[in-house]
Structures are given as structure tokens and as C-alpha cells.
Design an enzyme around this catalytic site. Structure first.
Site, mmCIF file in Angstrom:
data_model
loop_
_atom_site.group_PDB
_atom_site.id
_atom_site.type_symbol
_atom_site.label_atom_id
_atom_site.label_comp_id
_atom_site.label_asym_id
_atom_site.label_seq_id
_atom_site.Cartn_x
_atom_site.Cartn_y
_atom_site.Cartn_z
ATOM 1 N N LYS A 55 0.841 -1.201 0.000
ATOM 2 C CA LYS A 55 0.000 0.000 0.000
ATOM 3 C C LYS A 55 0.874 1.248 0.000
ATOM 4 O O LYS A 55 2.059 1.180 0.315
ATOM 5 C CB LYS A 55 -0.895 -0.024 1.232
ATOM 6 C CG LYS A 55 -0.102 -0.046 2.532
ATOM 7 C CD LYS A 55 -0.979 -0.323 3.730
ATOM 8 C CE LYS A 55 -0.143 -0.294 4.987
ATOM 9 N NZ LYS A 55 -0.871 -0.712 6.163
ATOM 10 N N ARG A 58 -10.309 1.157 14.769
ATOM 11 C CA ARG A 58 -10.144 1.920 13.536
ATOM 12 C C ARG A 58 -11.205 1.393 12.569
ATOM 13 O O ARG A 58 -12.256 1.991 12.423
ATOM 14 C CB ARG A 58 -8.722 1.743 12.987
ATOM 15 C CG ARG A 58 -8.412 2.585 11.789
ATOM 16 C CD ARG A 58 -6.941 2.541 11.399
ATOM 17 N NE ARG A 58 -6.502 1.208 10.956
ATOM 18 C CZ ARG A 58 -5.293 0.944 10.460
ATOM 19 N NH1 ARG A 58 -4.393 1.911 10.364
ATOM 20 N NH2 ARG A 58 -4.969 -0.271 10.066
ATOM 21 N N TYR A 95 15.095 31.943 2.996
ATOM 22 C CA TYR A 95 13.869 32.671 3.351
ATOM 23 C C TYR A 95 13.865 33.114 4.805
ATOM 24 O O TYR A 95 14.352 32.390 5.684
ATOM 25 C CB TYR A 95 12.646 31.784 3.132
ATOM 26 C CG TYR A 95 12.200 31.703 1.688
ATOM 27 C CD1 TYR A 95 11.836 32.851 0.982
ATOM 28 C CD2 TYR A 95 12.137 30.479 1.030
ATOM 29 C CE1 TYR A 95 11.432 32.770 -0.343
ATOM 30 C CE2 TYR A 95 11.727 30.386 -0.286
ATOM 31 C CZ TYR A 95 11.378 31.540 -0.967
ATOM 32 O OH TYR A 95 10.973 31.465 -2.265
ATOM 33 N N MET A 152 10.928 25.224 -1.081
ATOM 34 C CA MET A 152 10.073 24.243 -1.745
ATOM 35 C C MET A 152 10.886 23.240 -2.556
ATOM 36 O O MET A 152 10.652 22.039 -2.497
ATOM 37 C CB MET A 152 9.080 24.970 -2.658
ATOM 38 C CG MET A 152 8.020 24.051 -3.230
ATOM 39 S SD MET A 152 6.959 24.901 -4.391
ATOM 40 C CE MET A 152 6.067 26.022 -3.337
#
Ligand code: PLP
Length: 822
Positions: free
Chosen positions: A493, A591, A717, A766
């Protein structure tokens, strides 16, 4: 080509024959997954740690036309293969080894045997590069050096060759005695001694003594006298006289004395004295391991009578050895396997096997150059290649080189030929290679790296490199913890915990896990489209996708009544019955799952329909890796077991029962039941046995700019990186959009640059991050390890205050995954 009759084989291995004993056998197969077929193959069924080869006998007989088998007593039902010949023994591995000893003794040419902790494969490959002008060499394919690999290597011998080079590796005492008569080397090379497999030996002396057993019958043993342990034990060894030892090193007593070593920018210069002569050697590498490997080759060449001037000349041309097959993303939806470093029959066979494992493509293409120095006459060589490509199911061959083109008539499969790489590249546009798996395999002088770089999809300079061997290793570790017959569901998964999808699933399918687990229907569909045929369970299916699930033969986890009713109604609508589902029980995690009080109602619904069949019943542990919650975990197991009993009694059959995840497999062996669900451990992360696993991923980036910044300046930044002393700042192209958390900025994390750990400086952006590389010798283009062997994923998780699962799964899809297999 062993060319032995079944009768003769039975005599060699002291076995009994059932069926036709006159058949002739040429090739030996031990791994049913290798796509070899035909009447001249003997399949040796080995009952190994991970697979029992006997289980595949019927399939090979029925679908691959193999009809000679070497098997153990009472393992197969002979009547299912009425036309086959069986040779029956007590121990097939021992029989394979006997067969190899017999075959070895048919040839009188010299054999070089290599063992040691590191460098075996490189020394073997380099000797091949250095000696192949004079010798026709048969050698172990890649690193075939195990109890099975050595016999298979030696079984390749035939009288075309006049020199053999085989490597032997051992992991525990008692193994070398079995390999010695198979290789029976006349020249021995003991490369070095180190840590691998130490756990099975009392101490290093025991390990050296065990390895030395390979050399009990050699005429000459070569080793580095600077390795004191090897030297002491070799000299004490009564089987070898002093004049049988050929040593090299800086030790003044060495036969080949290294007088000086100079490391230059791109090469190492060594001044050597041997007997009366002194000479200079240039090794075109700068690392210590290459120096050591090269010196073993030099010693071997001196022993074989090569002149110093020839050795000097050839050493300069040594080429790096590609130890691995890389799977790259190509243009036009292709996958590429780059093996453009050498071409010979053994490594071609292995590379083609890896190609054929790429089930995500229907079409499999081999781009192959002339094969140099094979020891065969060209016509015979190319007909062997043609036969192999055909047997393995390759769809298209692109042959490049004057020689392969000349023998184009040997190939029956689809094939095109070009006399040079240049000519092929000029024609490439017209060719439109699409949606194919492509193996690029050629001798160095054909410069196939040009083909590779033309066909490769160019991306971002930061890559996540995945070691497929490490995944196999980790899978085998967990297999070794399971009782016989316990099945494995491998969890793939979330993009296989961030490490890939069909690439990992292909490997797991190859290793015959029993089930795959994905989170969403889309993930399952992607695997089916990539050719994965294993049963797949979808843990989190949403209503709208039920029809797609049925279409792609995916099995849902059912955890509530609404889901169950909806699934049954979709099955009724499409007219399918007895469809496999998996019931999830909530045993305390709260869950997903049915609660114990809902069991009666659940039974009523299931028994009122024939559209579903309960394949399995399972539950999930909330804290399997945390000892403080062990009482709770045991209670979960108990609750689950009692729900299971009630359900299976009500159903009247016994679905597969499973509860353990990785932590559970390690800590609650009593609850393995019928199956376990292995996740994070496969990807190299263990709650309690980290030292048994191999890390699978390395996040690599590159320095794209270097700056020298003065005190008072700031970095990045918000001007958070304040410079207080003259500082070297490097920028790397990886940022929070790649999954590198901003929590790691401002010195909270260190990455590896040219052998040193350097901290982040300033905020992470980023797409980029800055590192403080003050004091490190650095230039643009140098590599940075974001995580891997050091720092580890655990280090990064700690710096972020999270768990390793999150680090693994948050590397974004923008970062290209590159897979390799050794
Ligand atoms: C993810 C998952 C697993 C695997 O857990 P690991 O701790 O990674 O081994 C097993 N079962 C279920 C239901 C899961 O969702």
C-alpha cells in the site's frame, strides 16, 4: 553443456531412476523461475530455506517441456508426469554438488579459486579483463558463489575454455569443505577478511581457517601480507609449504613488495619490487579497495609469467565492474535495464532473466552488441544466444556490431541488425520503441551508455534509489521466522511504503509471496495493469469502486455492514457468485472492523447469499511493537481468535486466519495462524531486529551551487540562516515539495557530503535546501546522501519527531525512483 545420460547422472549421484534412462541432458536448472525450457534440461529440485523446488516439478513438466528431474524421495507424485525421467536421491543439493565434482574432473586446465570477505567478484572480473587476450576463460556468472551457485558455475565448464575463475563464498562453518572439491583450484586468491557473516563464526581466526580450506590442494596461494590474521594462519597452515605462498604488500617480507603508493586525482601509482625487477604500476582508481583488488590481479599475472611491461600496460585499461542491474524509467513508456558494461553469455542470461521479470510490459526487447572473447566460434556463439533469447521468451532483438550482424541468420525471433551504435542511434527516431521493457547490454567498446542516455527519461537530479536485493533479503529474514506453511501477505500500500509500485510487486511475485495488500482500488488496478497476477486485497475499498474491483479481480476488505450489503448487491447485479472477501474484525484498535457483538448479524447476512465467500478473517494489532502494551496485544489476539472460531463454525468452513504485522511477526510468533501481513520490515525497518535487515533506500541529491559567504550575511527565506564565520554554503535540489520536511532546516539535520555529515542552514525551501559545508572539499556536482546508510531514515525520523513509516511514505512522487539489483 554437460552432455550426460540419465543413467550416468544416476550413477554419479548414486540415485535411482524411474522412467527413460537414455535421455541426454545438457543444462542444469535449479530455479524454476528462470525461463529455461526444453528436453535437454535437468531440473534439480532443492528443498531450500524459502522454496521447496519439488513443488514446481509438475508445472515445469506440463508447461515447459522439461522431462528430466533430480528429486528427493517421497517428494513428488511420479504418476502425474508419466513421460518424465526421475533420478531419486536423499539430498538433491548434495547430488548437485557431486555432479559438479564429476564435471570438474573432466577438465585438466588451471582453475583460479577466489574467496575472502570482499572483492571476490571484482578480482574475478578484472582477471577476466586482464587475461582474456591469452586465455578462453570460464567464470562464475556475477556473484554465483554459494552452495548452489558454485556447482552451477562449474557446470558451465567445457573444452572450449582453457582457464577457469570461480569464486566461493560461505556464511557458516562446514561450507567450504563442500566447495573445495567442486572448484579444486590450482591457484588460490584470498582477498581479505572482514565482517560479513561474522555472527555464525566464533571469531575471525575460525573464519580464516574455514576459508583457507578452499586452498588445501592449490599449487600457489596469493594474499596480501599486510593482513596479519590471514598471514599468520596461512603460514601456520601445514598443508601449504612456504614456497607455495605468493604474498604482496608493504610488509618487507612480502614476495611482491609495494615500495610506495601515491594517490593522485584519478589514479593510484604503485612502485613495486618483485625478484630482481622494480616497476611502476598505474591503477586507474583511487580507492583502497580497488588498489587491493588490482594488486591481487598483478600477483596472479606475475605468477602466470606475464612481463612487468605487459602488466603495466593492461592495468591502465582496467574498467569498473558493474555489480548491478539498474532499472530506469525510459521515454515512451518504456523501462530500461542498463547493463552496458560487459557482454558474455553468463551475465547475458542473468540480465535477460531480470528483463523477463518486468511484467509491467508485454513486450521484451534486447539490445545486444557483439560478444567478445566468448571462447566459442562466432557461429556457435550466436546460435547459442539465439536459442537462449528464444527459450526465455524475448520478443525482439536489436543486434549491434559487425559480427552479430554477420550471423543474423542464426536468429529466429524478430530481430534487426546494425553494424554500429552510431547507425542504430541514427535510426532510433524511426523505430518508435514504445511500452516495452528494454535490456541494453553490450561490451564497453560499443558505448551503449549513449543508447541508454538517449532512451532514458531525464528528470530531477534527486533520486530515491531502491535496492531490490535488500528487499529480497528482508523478505527472506521474515520467512525464516515463520512456521512452515504460514503464508505471507506483503503490504504494498501507499506506493509500497513510498518505494515503488509494480517494481516491488514484480519482485514479490517472483519470490512467490501469497498475497499483496494495497490500500485503494486504484493501486490494485495499477498492479493488475502491470501484469501482477497474485491475489490482491484492497484494505480500504470505497463503494464507487466495487465494479472495477470485480473487473480486475481484486478482493475487498469488508469492515462494516454498509460495505458488505453494497458489495453483495453489486455482485448480484453483475451476476458473480462466491467472490472472495476478507472480513476485518475490530479486536481493540477501534479503527476499522466488525465488533465482536456484531458477529451474529454478520453471519446471518453472509449465510443468506451465495455471492460471497469469506477467503480470510483478520484483525490488526494496535501496539505490536511496544512491550508496555503486551497485555493488551495478547487480549486482542484472544478476542480475535474467539470471533474467528465463532465465524468459522457458523460458516461451516475455515477461512484464512491472520493478525500479525511486522512487529507482531517479530514478537508474537504464537499468533502466526495461517498468514501474516508483512509491511515495514520488508522495507528495511524493524522494531526489534534492525541488525537483521538491510536498508532498501537511499535518497541521493547533488550539489548544484557552492558559495563562500561572509559573517553578517544570511541564508534563505526569512533570513533565518545567520552566518557568523566565513562559511561554505552548498545548495541541493531537494525541498519540502520533495518530502523533505521544513522541520529539518536550520541545522536540525545533517546529510552526508564527501564523507562528512554537514548540517542544513536556513529554512528549507520548496525545491531546494542549503547545507553548511564549511571545511569540506566540495565542488558542484558532488553527491549528497540525504538518507541511506548514514544518516539513516531513523535519524531523519528522530529529527522530525515522527516515525520512520512517515519518512518513507512522504518522499513525493516527483522524486524519481531508480531500482537496482546486484
Ligand atoms: C499496513 C498494514 C499492515 C502492515 O503493517 P507493518 O507494521 O508495516 O508491518 C498490516 N495489516 C494492515 C491491516 C495494515 O494496514
Amino acid at each position: 553443456m554437460i552432455n550426460l545420460s540419465v543413467t550416468k547422472i544416476a550413477e554419479i549421484v548414486q540415485g535411482e531412476v524411474i522412467g527413460d534412462s537414455n535421455r541426454i541432458v545438457n543444462n542444469v536448472l535449479t530455479d524454476s523461475r528462470i525461463p529455461v525450457s526444453g528436453s535437454r534440461v535437468i531440473f534439480v529440485a532443492i528443498n531450500g530455506q524459502n522454496h521447496n523446488g519439488h513443488e514446481f516439478v509438475y508445472e515445469l513438466y506440463e508447461y515447459r517441456d522439461i522431462n528430466v528431474f533430480l528429486v528427493e524421495k517421497d517428494e513428488v507424485n511420479y504418476s502425474l508426469c508419466p513421460e518424465a525421467s526421475f533420478v531419486i536421491v536423499d539430498d538433491t543439493l548434495q547430488a548437485l554438488q557431486k555432479l559438479a565434482v564429476y564435471h570438474r574432473n573432466r577438465f585438466a586446465y588451471p582453475i583460479i579459486g577466489i574467496t575472502g570477505s570482499n572483492g571476490k567478484t571484482i578480482v574475478k572480473e578484472w582477471l577476466n579483463q586482464l587475461l582474456s587476450d591469452e586465455y578462453q576463460i570460464v567464470r562464475s556468472p556475477r556473484s554465483y558463489n554459494s552452495q548452489v551457485g558454485v556447482p552451477l558455475s562449474v557446470l558451465q565448464m567445457d573444452d572450449h575454455f582453457d582457464l577457469g575463475i570461480f569464486e566461493a563464498g560461505i556464511s557458516k562453518p562446514g561450507e567450504m569443505v563442500k566447495l573445495q572439491p567442486i572448484i579444486d583450484p590450482s591457484i588460490g586468491i584470498f582477498t581479505n577478511i572482514g565482517m560479513p557473516h561474522q555472527e555464525n563464526f566464533d571469531d575471525i581466526d575460525e573464519k580464516v581457517n574455514e576459508k583457507l580450506k578452499l586452498f588445501r590442494e592449490v599449487n600457489t596461494l596469493i594474499y596480501c601480507k599486510d593482513h596479519a590474521v590471514i598471514d599468520t594462519i596461512a603460514r601456520e597452515n601445514t598443508l601449504l609449504a612456504d614456497n607455495q605462498l605468493l604474498t604482496w604488500g608493504q610488509n618487507p617480507e612480502a614476495n611482491i613488495k609495494v615500495r610506495s603508493i601515491k594517490r593522485l586525482e584519478s589514479k593510484t601509482e604503485v612502485h613495486v619490487q618483485y625478484k630482481q625487477q622494480e616497476f611502476n604500476l598505474t591503477i586507474p582508481f583511487i580507492d583502497g579497495a580497488s588498489y587491493e583488488n588490482a594488486m591481487h590481479c598483478v600477483a596472479t599475472m606475475l605468477l602466470l609469467g606475464y612481463k612487468a611491461s605487459d602488466i603495466e600496460e593492461r592495468l591502465k585499461r582496467l574498467q569498473p565492474v558493474a555489480m548491478r542491474l539498474e532499472l530506469l524509467e525510459g521515454i515512451n513508456g518504456c523501462s530500461l535495464i542498463n547493463d552496458s558494461y560487459n557482454s558474455d553469455l553468463g551475465s547475458l542470461a542473468i540480465a535477460v532473466d531480470f528483463l523477463m521479470q518486468q511484467k509491467q510490459h508485454d513486450k521484451h526487447v534486447v539490445i545486444l552488441s557483439d560478444i567478445l572473447e566468448s571462447g566459442y566460434a562466432p557461429e556457435q556463439l550466436y546460435s547459442k544466444v539465439a536459442q537462449m533469447l528464444e527459450d526465455k521468451g524475448v520478443d525482439l532483438l536489436i543486434g549491434i556490431g559487425p559480427e552479430i550482424s554477420r550471423y543474423d541468420y542464426a536468429f529466429d525471433i524478430d530481430a534487426d541488425f546494425y553494424t554500429s551504435t552510431h547507425e542504430f542511434l541514427a535510426d532510433l527516431k524511426r523505430r518508435e520503441l514504445r511500452d516495452s521493457a528494454i535490456l541494453i547490454k553490450g561490451s564497453r567498446k560499443f558505448h551503449f551508455e549513449q543508447i541508454c542516455s538517449t532512451l532514458e527519461r531525464k528528470v530531477h537530479r534527486t533520486i530515491l534509489e531502491i535496492n531490490l536485493n535488500a528487499i529480497s533479503h528482508n523478505l527472506n529474514h521474515y520467512r525464516s521466522l515463520l512456521n512452515p506453511d504460514v503464508m505471507i501477505m506483503a503490504m504494498v500500500k501507499a506506493f509500497s511504503y513510498g518505494s515503488g509500485s509494480f517494481e516491488i510487486a514484480n519482485l514479490l511475485q517472483y519470490h512467490r509471496v501469497d498475497y499483496l495488500g494495497v490500500a485503494y482500488t486504484d493501486e490494485g488496478v495499477a498492479l493488475r495493469e502491470a501484469g501482477i497476477t497474485l491475489p490482491i486485497i484492497v484494505l480500504n475499498p470505497s463503494f464507487g469502486t466495487y465494479e472495477v474491483m470485480i473487473e480486475f479481480n481484486l478482493e475487498p476488505e469488508i469492515y462494516n455492514f454498509a460495505g458488505l450489503r453494497e458489495f453483495i448487491s453489486v455482485l448480484n447485479r453483475v451476476g458473480v457468485s462466491s467472490y472472495g472477501i476478507h472480513l476485518k474484525i475490530d479486536s481493540g484498535m477501534h479503527r476499522l472492523g466488525f465488533l465482536p457483538v456484531q458477529v451474529d448479524e454478520l453471519l446471518d447476512i453472509i449465510k443468506s447469499t451465495n455471492s460471497v465467500r469469506v477467503e480470510s478473517i483478520f484483525s490488526h494489532l494496535a501496539a505490536s511493537d511496544e512491550p508496555q502494551h503486551d497485555e493488551f496485544t495478547k487480549q486482542q489476539i484472544e478476542i480475535f481468535s474467539s470471533v474467528y472460531d465463532k465465524l468459522s463454525e457458523g460458516l461451516g468452513y475455515k477461512p484464512v486466519k491472520h493478525i500479525l504485522n511486522t512487529g507482531g511477526i517479530e514478537r508474537f510468533p504464537e499468533a502466526q495462524f495461517d498468514m501474516v501481513r508483512l509491511g515495514i520490515g520488508l522495507y528495511g525497518i524493524s522494531p526489534t531486529q534492525q541488525d537483521k535487515l538491510m536498508p532498501i533506500s537511499t535518497l541521493r541529491s547533488k550539489v548544484i551551487q557552492v558559495k563562500y559567504v561572509q559573517p553578517g550575511e544570511t541564508i534563505g527565506y526569512s533570513r533565518r540562516g545567520v552566518v557568523e564565520k566565513p562559511t561554505t554554503v552548498v545548495t541541493i535540489p531537494v525541498g519540502y515539495a520533495d518530502g523533505l520536511s521544513r522541520l529539518l532546516g536550520n541545522g536540525n539535520y545533517r546529510m552526508m557530503l564527501n564523507g562528512k555529515l554537514v548540517p542544513t542552514i536556513g529554512n528549507i525551501s520548496m525545491d531546494t535546501t542549503m547545507l553548511d559545508a564549511t571545511g569540506v572539499d566540495v565542488k558542484e556536482g558532488d553527491e549528497v546522501i540525504v538518507f541511506g546508510n548514514e544518516p539513516t531514515i531513523a535519524d531523519m525520523a528522530k529529527a522530525m519527531g515522527t516515525i520512520q513509516y512517515e519518512v518513507l511514505t512522504s518522499i513525493s512522487q516527483r522524486v524519481k525512483r531508480v531500482y537496482f539489483q546486484e
